[in-house]
Enzyme design. Sequence first.
Site, PDB file in Angstrom:
ATOM      1  N   SER A   1       2.071  31.160  25.283  1.00 18.44           N
ATOM      2  CA  SER A   1       1.281  29.814  25.528  1.00 18.44           C
ATOM      3  C   SER A   1       0.334  31.015  26.634  1.00 18.44           C
ATOM      4  O   SER A   1       0.792  31.543  27.265  1.00 18.44           O
ATOM      5  CB  SER A   1       2.141  28.964  25.908  1.00 18.44           C
ATOM      6  OG  SER A   1       1.803  28.147  27.210  1.00 18.44           O
TER       7      SER A   1
ATOM      8  N   HIS B   1      18.662  14.070   5.301  1.00 19.49           N
ATOM      9  CA  HIS B   1      18.470  12.685   6.557  1.00 19.49           C
ATOM     10  C   HIS B   1      18.641  13.175   7.838  1.00 19.49           C
ATOM     11  O   HIS B   1      17.788  12.735   8.739  1.00 19.49           O
ATOM     12  CB  HIS B   1      19.091  11.734   6.226  1.00 19.49           C
ATOM     13  CG  HIS B   1      19.360  10.845   5.241  1.00 19.49           C
ATOM     14  ND1 HIS B   1      18.148  10.152   4.631  1.00 19.49           N
ATOM     15  CD2 HIS B   1      20.173  11.182   4.468  1.00 19.49           C
ATOM     16  CE1 HIS B   1      19.263   9.702   3.010  1.00 19.49           C
ATOM     17  NE2 HIS B   1      20.164  10.188   3.121  1.00 19.49           N
TER      18      HIS B   1
ATOM     19  N   GLU C   1       4.945  27.551  11.798  1.00 19.28           N
ATOM     20  CA  GLU C   1       3.643  26.485  11.629  1.00 19.28           C
ATOM     21  C   GLU C   1       2.452  26.116  10.982  1.00 19.28           C
ATOM     22  O   GLU C   1       2.236  26.046   9.662  1.00 19.28           O
ATOM     23  CB  GLU C   1       3.612  26.031  13.013  1.00 19.28           C
ATOM     24  CG  GLU C   1       4.518  25.362  14.178  1.00 19.28           C
ATOM     25  CD  GLU C   1       4.547  25.454  15.538  1.00 19.28           C
ATOM     26  OE1 GLU C   1       4.232  24.046  16.090  1.00 19.28           O
ATOM     27  OE2 GLU C   1       4.608  26.185  15.986  1.00 19.28           O
TER      28      GLU C   1
END
Length: 471
Positions: A278, A157, A291
């Site tokens: 970035s 969890h 990702e």
Amino acid sequence: MTRSPWAGRFAEDPDQAVQDYTRSLHVDRRLAGYDIRGSRAHVRMLFRQGILSRRDRDRILQGLDQVEEEIRSGQFPYRDELEDIHMNIEVRLCELVGEEGRRLHTGRSRNDQVAVDLKLFCLDAALGWQEMIRRVQEALLARARSLQRELFPGWTHLQAAQPVSWAHYLLAYCDMFDRDHRRLAGYRRLHSVSPLGAGALAGSTLPLDPGWTARELGFTSSFENSYDVAGDRDFLLELLQIATQIMLHASRMAEDLIYFSSTPVGWVELPESLCTGSSMMPQKKNPDLLELCRGKTATVLGHASAMATLLKGLPSSYNRDLQQDKEHLFPAVDTVGETLGILTLVASRMRVVSSRIGPALERGFLTATDLAEHLVSLGVPFRTAHEQVGRLVAYCVKQNRTLRQLSLREIRKFAPRCGSDVRGVLKPEGALDHKFHSGSTGLASIRQQIARWEDRLRSHGNGNNSREDQP
Ligand code: ARG
């Protein structure tokens, strides 16, 4: 403009819009090599069966060599008006060898032709993935060997659970990918059935020998029912389902590593060569690669579900809808291959940051379960032990202390059976030293797992991989 081979029936040429809409050449030109292989086997069979003369066979085979060479060298004159790669190759063959080329398509339909091309493609892709999976496993195993004693706070969890060895974690992915490897082996056995000879749907009046072409092309057997295989795309859907399964494993690993390398966690560091920056924030070093692995999983799943949708409600036998299958197959196959390559890189080059993990191992009462089991070994019923340790944890939470910061007296107030040996149980390393059964994160089990994987991957290194699961 080259007229299509079925122009005999038609007085009119197809509208440009119809040609554009029905064309698949831009996609299926990728099947050229398989198409030529299938044609060679077909032509040899036609000769063996007395349907083609030796001269016809030889001329066609020569022509196919030439076509192959033109494709290889980029000289092949692809023609949009000829719909697909199959018609392009046949028409070009006729230009090169003349009259004899017009006998190539004897006893064959594009339906069994495209089916055999696709099947050969899918079986190759499955074998290729098996090899790539072995490379991912080799990378995972190499890291596992050196990280046997390194722990991290394992969770369920996403909440602190029990200390787990990094080796155990990495080997878990070896197991996951191994299920995919075995799925692929089963896949290759199940679908090693040649559809060539099925014709459009009903076979041929000519004395074909589909069993011979099947063997010639490396299949285990030939179709038993032409009507079945003319419209069968189970093999294609199933490959996409296995692709989805592989990507789901990759995606979960990517997600783990995104989390591990996140700023607040920082247990793993990815090398700069595997990260991106970035355009605005100068300090950023992002795991975009991982990702995208997660994101591309959605794309592959989409292809698998589009393929299932394509087949649902489709009448049996061949329907032109099936032409769309390649639009789902090819990109999914590419993505799986690229992703497995990326995982190999990531697994071999990610760095475990022990300095960040050490303090985290002291938080979250990770050894509470081991303490309860320690009490069990002292004769306390598990439910009672669970309760005692639960109270002890609540006491620590209230006092903002860890289990290891308590004195033996304090511990005994909650768990009276405890002796001084409880100290060893509360150390995170207990996870390695006090677990003995196979499959656990205990050191003995990890060594056993590593030995097993070394064995398995060694036999792969000796080239046994493809043989052992030869269809
Ligand atoms: N390009 C077609 C495909 O990929 C070839 C089969 C065409 N067959 C037909 N009966 N029109 O499915």
